[in-house]
Design a protein around this motif. Structure first.
Motif, mmCIF file in Angstrom:
data_model
loop_
_atom_site.group_PDB
_atom_site.id
_atom_site.type_symbol
_atom_site.label_atom_id
_atom_site.label_comp_id
_atom_site.label_asym_id
_atom_site.label_seq_id
_atom_site.Cartn_x
_atom_site.Cartn_y
_atom_site.Cartn_z
ATOM 1 N N LEU A 5 0.657 -1.226 0.119
ATOM 2 C CA LEU A 5 -0.194 -0.026 0.048
ATOM 3 C C LEU A 5 0.773 1.246 -0.171
ATOM 4 O O LEU A 5 0.643 2.194 -0.831
ATOM 5 C CB LEU A 5 -0.830 -0.302 1.169
ATOM 6 C CG LEU A 5 -1.920 1.278 1.661
ATOM 7 C CD1 LEU A 5 -2.598 1.517 0.344
ATOM 8 C CD2 LEU A 5 -2.688 1.062 2.715
ATOM 9 N N SER A 6 1.934 1.311 0.811
ATOM 10 C CA SER A 6 2.615 2.510 0.731
ATOM 11 C C SER A 6 3.357 2.769 -0.443
ATOM 12 O O SER A 6 3.558 3.795 -0.803
ATOM 13 C CB SER A 6 3.808 2.247 2.088
ATOM 14 O OG SER A 6 4.747 1.014 1.648
ATOM 15 N N LEU A 7 3.862 1.750 -1.142
ATOM 16 C CA LEU A 7 4.419 1.662 -2.238
ATOM 17 C C LEU A 7 3.611 2.226 -3.621
ATOM 18 O O LEU A 7 3.931 2.978 -4.469
ATOM 19 C CB LEU A 7 5.100 0.466 -2.976
ATOM 20 C CG LEU A 7 6.070 -0.110 -1.918
ATOM 21 C CD1 LEU A 7 6.605 -1.492 -2.244
ATOM 22 C CD2 LEU A 7 7.258 0.802 -2.336
ATOM 23 N N PHE A 31 10.426 -4.638 -6.432
ATOM 24 C CA PHE A 31 9.602 -4.991 -5.521
ATOM 25 C C PHE A 31 8.452 -6.095 -6.106
ATOM 26 O O PHE A 31 8.343 -7.211 -5.503
ATOM 27 C CB PHE A 31 8.651 -4.019 -4.765
ATOM 28 C CG PHE A 31 9.617 -3.078 -3.770
ATOM 29 C CD1 PHE A 31 9.552 -3.478 -2.461
ATOM 30 C CD2 PHE A 31 10.107 -1.858 -4.085
ATOM 31 C CE1 PHE A 31 10.587 -2.642 -1.658
ATOM 32 C CE2 PHE A 31 10.974 -1.070 -3.375
ATOM 33 C CZ PHE A 31 11.143 -1.607 -2.014
ATOM 34 N N VAL A 32 7.723 -5.787 -7.053
ATOM 35 C CA VAL A 32 6.916 -6.691 -7.555
ATOM 36 C C VAL A 32 7.307 -8.152 -8.192
ATOM 37 O O VAL A 32 7.111 -9.122 -7.371
ATOM 38 C CB VAL A 32 6.127 -6.151 -8.844
ATOM 39 C CG1 VAL A 32 5.110 -7.262 -9.338
ATOM 40 C CG2 VAL A 32 5.511 -4.767 -8.379
ATOM 41 N N ALA A 33 8.700 -8.098 -8.896
ATOM 42 C CA ALA A 33 9.201 -9.128 -9.274
ATOM 43 C C ALA A 33 9.894 -10.175 -7.920
ATOM 44 O O ALA A 33 9.565 -11.300 -7.855
ATOM 45 C CB ALA A 33 10.250 -8.917 -10.329
ATOM 46 N N PRO A 34 10.608 -9.400 -6.865
ATOM 47 C CA PRO A 34 10.982 -10.034 -5.981
ATOM 48 C C PRO A 34 10.224 -10.305 -5.048
ATOM 49 O O PRO A 34 10.506 -11.784 -4.206
ATOM 50 C CB PRO A 34 11.947 -8.946 -5.291
ATOM 51 C CG PRO A 34 12.190 -8.041 -6.502
ATOM 52 C CD PRO A 34 11.075 -8.107 -7.134
ATOM 53 N N ILE A 35 9.145 -9.661 -4.928
ATOM 54 C CA ILE A 35 7.943 -10.304 -3.747
ATOM 55 C C ILE A 35 7.283 -11.417 -4.394
ATOM 56 O O ILE A 35 6.934 -12.348 -3.744
ATOM 57 C CB ILE A 35 7.025 -9.092 -3.494
ATOM 58 C CG1 ILE A 35 7.632 -8.220 -2.719
ATOM 59 C CG2 ILE A 35 5.577 -9.669 -2.823
ATOM 60 C CD1 ILE A 35 6.713 -6.960 -2.453
ATOM 61 N N GLY A 254 9.139 10.079 -2.575
ATOM 62 C CA GLY A 254 8.833 9.167 -3.615
ATOM 63 C C GLY A 254 10.024 8.546 -4.192
ATOM 64 O O GLY A 254 11.172 8.960 -4.250
ATOM 65 N N PRO A 255 9.787 7.211 -4.805
ATOM 66 C CA PRO A 255 10.970 6.565 -5.317
ATOM 67 C C PRO A 255 11.687 7.123 -6.271
ATOM 68 O O PRO A 255 11.010 7.611 -7.449
ATOM 69 C CB PRO A 255 10.230 5.161 -5.766
ATOM 70 C CG PRO A 255 8.852 5.090 -4.945
ATOM 71 C CD PRO A 255 8.465 6.486 -5.047
ATOM 72 N N GLY A 256 12.957 6.964 -6.428
ATOM 73 C CA GLY A 256 13.655 7.249 -7.742
ATOM 74 C C GLY A 256 14.084 8.646 -7.634
ATOM 75 O O GLY A 256 14.500 9.289 -8.665
ATOM 76 N N PHE A 289 13.599 3.943 2.896
ATOM 77 C CA PHE A 289 12.299 3.528 2.922
ATOM 78 C C PHE A 289 11.421 4.864 3.330
ATOM 79 O O PHE A 289 10.318 4.984 2.809
ATOM 80 C CB PHE A 289 12.073 2.459 4.154
ATOM 81 C CG PHE A 289 12.169 1.005 3.187
ATOM 82 C CD1 PHE A 289 10.886 0.536 2.590
ATOM 83 C CD2 PHE A 289 13.222 0.209 3.334
ATOM 84 C CE1 PHE A 289 10.787 -0.598 1.817
ATOM 85 C CE2 PHE A 289 13.362 -1.047 2.790
ATOM 86 C CZ PHE A 289 11.921 -1.425 2.174
ATOM 87 N N TRP A 290 11.770 5.586 4.153
ATOM 88 C CA TRP A 290 11.005 6.969 4.646
ATOM 89 C C TRP A 290 10.914 7.808 3.564
ATOM 90 O O TRP A 290 9.892 8.420 3.237
ATOM 91 C CB TRP A 290 11.687 7.338 5.774
ATOM 92 C CG TRP A 290 10.847 8.157 6.508
ATOM 93 C CD1 TRP A 290 9.738 8.869 6.304
ATOM 94 C CD2 TRP A 290 11.182 8.645 8.084
ATOM 95 N NE1 TRP A 290 8.959 9.562 7.397
ATOM 96 C CE2 TRP A 290 9.887 9.603 8.190
ATOM 97 C CE3 TRP A 290 12.180 8.414 9.080
ATOM 98 C CZ2 TRP A 290 9.881 10.052 9.503
ATOM 99 C CZ3 TRP A 290 11.909 9.150 10.102
ATOM 100 C CH2 TRP A 290 11.014 9.997 10.530
ATOM 101 N N LEU A 291 12.216 7.902 2.694
ATOM 102 C CA LEU A 291 11.990 9.060 1.802
ATOM 103 C C LEU A 291 11.197 8.422 0.320
ATOM 104 O O LEU A 291 10.572 9.134 0.055
ATOM 105 C CB LEU A 291 13.626 9.493 1.387
ATOM 106 C CG LEU A 291 14.247 10.265 2.102
ATOM 107 C CD1 LEU A 291 15.809 9.969 1.858
ATOM 108 C CD2 LEU A 291 13.822 11.589 1.994
ATOM 109 N N SER A 292 11.462 7.288 0.270
ATOM 110 C CA SER A 292 10.864 6.536 -1.157
ATOM 111 C C SER A 292 9.303 6.288 -0.912
ATOM 112 O O SER A 292 8.597 6.348 -1.677
ATOM 113 C CB SER A 292 11.474 5.540 -1.364
ATOM 114 O OG SER A 292 12.904 5.858 -1.697
#
Length: 368
Positions: A5-7, A31-35, A254-256, A289-292
Motif C-alpha cells: 500500500l505504501s508503495l 518489489f513486484v518481481a522480488p515479492i 517518492g521512489p527514484g 524507505f522513509w524518503l521513498s
C-alpha cells in the motif's frame, strides 16, 4: 500488505507522468518481481532439503561473483576509480552487499556441522545410543564450505567495505551469544565462557588485520569528518535526507527522486558545495524507505522485519528448521547492520536476495 500500500501511495507523490512511469519501473523491478519470488519460495519449495539447497545455490552465485572480483584484482582490471573490486557492479559496495550474507551462511553451516550433533529418533536413534555410534562429519562438505567461504571472504576483503565487515562482525557476535547461552543446543555454561571469549578474540584479531593492513589510509579517513572521506560524505547525505524528510515526513519524496533532489537541494541545505555532487541513495536503508515510501513504508518495513525474527524465535524444536531459521535471521541481521551505512534491497539483485531470505524464513514456519 501495508508495504504494498505504501508503495502504491508513493506512485502519486511524484509530480509528473514521466516520473510516475519511472516509479512504475522501479516498483516492478525492485518489489513486484522480488515479492513474487518471495511467494514462490514459500509455496513451491517442498521441504527442508530444498530450502537449504536454495541457500546453497545463492552461495554458489556469490562464489562466482567473488571469483569475478578476485580476477579483477589479479589482472588489475578494476571498474571503480578507487581500485576496489566490484565484480559486475559499478560499486564495490554492491558486491559486498551481495556476497557478505553468503559468508554468514557458510560460517554458521560449518559451525553447526562441527558443534551441533545431529539428533536421531526412533530405531536409528536407539541404535546409536545403545552402541554409542557417533555422528560422522561429512568431510567433503566441510572442504566445499571452507573453500567457498575462503574465496568469498577474500573477495569481501578486496572490496574494502567497512560496512560489510561491520555487518559480518555484529551478526556473528550476536549469533555467538545466542548459540552458547540461549539456543536449544546451547553448551554447558562452564565451557561456554571460554569458547565465547576465544571466538571474540579471534574475530577481533581478524578484523583488526583487515582494518590495519587492508587499507590503512581508508581506515584513517573513516574517522575524518573535516575533509572528504566516506564518513564525511555520508554525514552530508544523512543531513540532506533528514531535511527532505522534515519537509514531508508522511509521504517522503517518492521512489527514484533522491538523486535529483540531492543534486538540486544539497548546496542549499548544506550551505556549501557537497563533497560529492551526485548521490544515488541516502546510504541508509531506513532513510531510503522513509524518503521513498513515506512513513507508512518505513513502519511496514520495520513490522516485516519484526515478523520475520518472531517467526524464527517461535520455531521451538531443536531440529533442522530451527538451525536454518537462525542462520537466515543472522543473515538478515547482517544486511540490516550493513544497511545503516549503505542501501540494500533497493536494487534488483539485492531485492531478490532479501526477499529470498524472507521467503525461506516464512517457509520454515510451515516446513516439517
Amino acid at each position: 500488505m501495508l508495504l504494498a500500500l505504501s508503495l502504491v501511495i508513493s506512485l502519486f507523490v511524484v509530480p509528473d507522468r514521466a516520473s510516475q512511469r519511472e516509479v512504475l519501473g522501479i516498483l516492478k523491478s525492485w518489489f513486484v518481481a522480488p515479492i513474487l519470488y518471495f511467494y514462490l519460495v514459500i509455496h513451491v519449495l517442498p521441504g527442508l532439503k530444498s530450502v537449504r539447497r536454495c541457500l546453497e545455490w545463492y552461495t554458489i552465485s556469490a562464489l562466482l561473483l567473488s571469483i569475478w572480483g578476485i580476477l579483477q584484482f589479479v589482472f588489475d582490471a578494476y571498474q571503480t576509480p578507487d581500485g576496489r573490486v566490484s565484480g559486475p557492479f559499478m560499486s564495490a559496495n554492491y558486491l559486498a552487499l551481495y556476497i557478505m550474507p553468503a559468508i554468514i551462511f557458510i560460517v554458521l553451516r560449518l559451525w553447526h556441522l562441527l558443534c551441533i550433533p545431529k539428533v536421531h529418533t526412533g530405531i536409528v536413534g536407539m541404535f546409536m545410543k545403545v552402541f554409542r555410534v557417533e555422528q560422522r562429519v561429512s568431510y567433503p562438505s566441510l572442504i566445499r564450505y571452507f573453500f567457498a567461504g575462503s574465496v568469498i571472504l577474500f573477495a569481501l576483503y578486496l572490496t574494502r567495505s567497512f560496512g560489510a565487515f561491520l555487518g559480518l562482525f555484529v551478526a556473528l557476535f550476536v549469533y555467538s551469544i545466542y548459540h552458547w547461552f540461549f539456543s536449544p543446543w546451547k553448551m554447558k555454561t562452564k565451557g561456554s565462557y571460554l569458547k565465547f571469549s576465544g571466538f571474540v578474540v579471534v574475530l577481533f584479531v581478524v578484523l583488526s588485520l583487515f582494518f590495519v593492513t587492508g587499507d590503512p589510509g581508508k581506515f584513517q579517513q573513516m574517522f575524518n569528518i573535516k575533509s572528504q572521506s566516506s564518513s564525511s560524505v555520508r554525514l552530508e547525505v544523512w543531513k540532506v535526507s533528514a531535511e527532505l524528510i522534515g519537509e514531508d515526513p508522511v509521504f517522503g519524496i517518492g521512489p527514484g527522486r533522491f538523486e535529483r533532489e540531492y543534486l538540486t537541494r544539497a548546496p542549499e541545505i548544506l550551505q556549501k558545495e557537497p563533497y560529492e555532487k551526485e548521490m544515488l541513495h541516502p546510504h541508509n536503508i531506513f532513510l531510503m524507505f522513509w524518503l521513498s515510501a513515506g512513513l507508512l513504508g518505513l513502519v511496514s518495513f520495520l513490522w516485516l522485519i519484526a515478523m520475520l525474527f518472531s517467526i524464527v524465535f517461535r520455531i521451538s524444536t531443536d531440529d533442522g528448521r530451527k538451525r536454518l531459521g537462525v542462520i537466515c535471521a543472522t543473515m538478515l541481521l547482517a544486511i540490516l547492520v550493513h544497511g545503516l551505512v549503505d542501501t540494500p534491497i533497493w536494487k534488483n539483485d539485492l531485492a531478490l536476495q532479501f526477499w529470498m531470505i524472507a521467503g525461506i524464513i516464512a517457509r520454515l514456519r510451515y516446513t516439517a
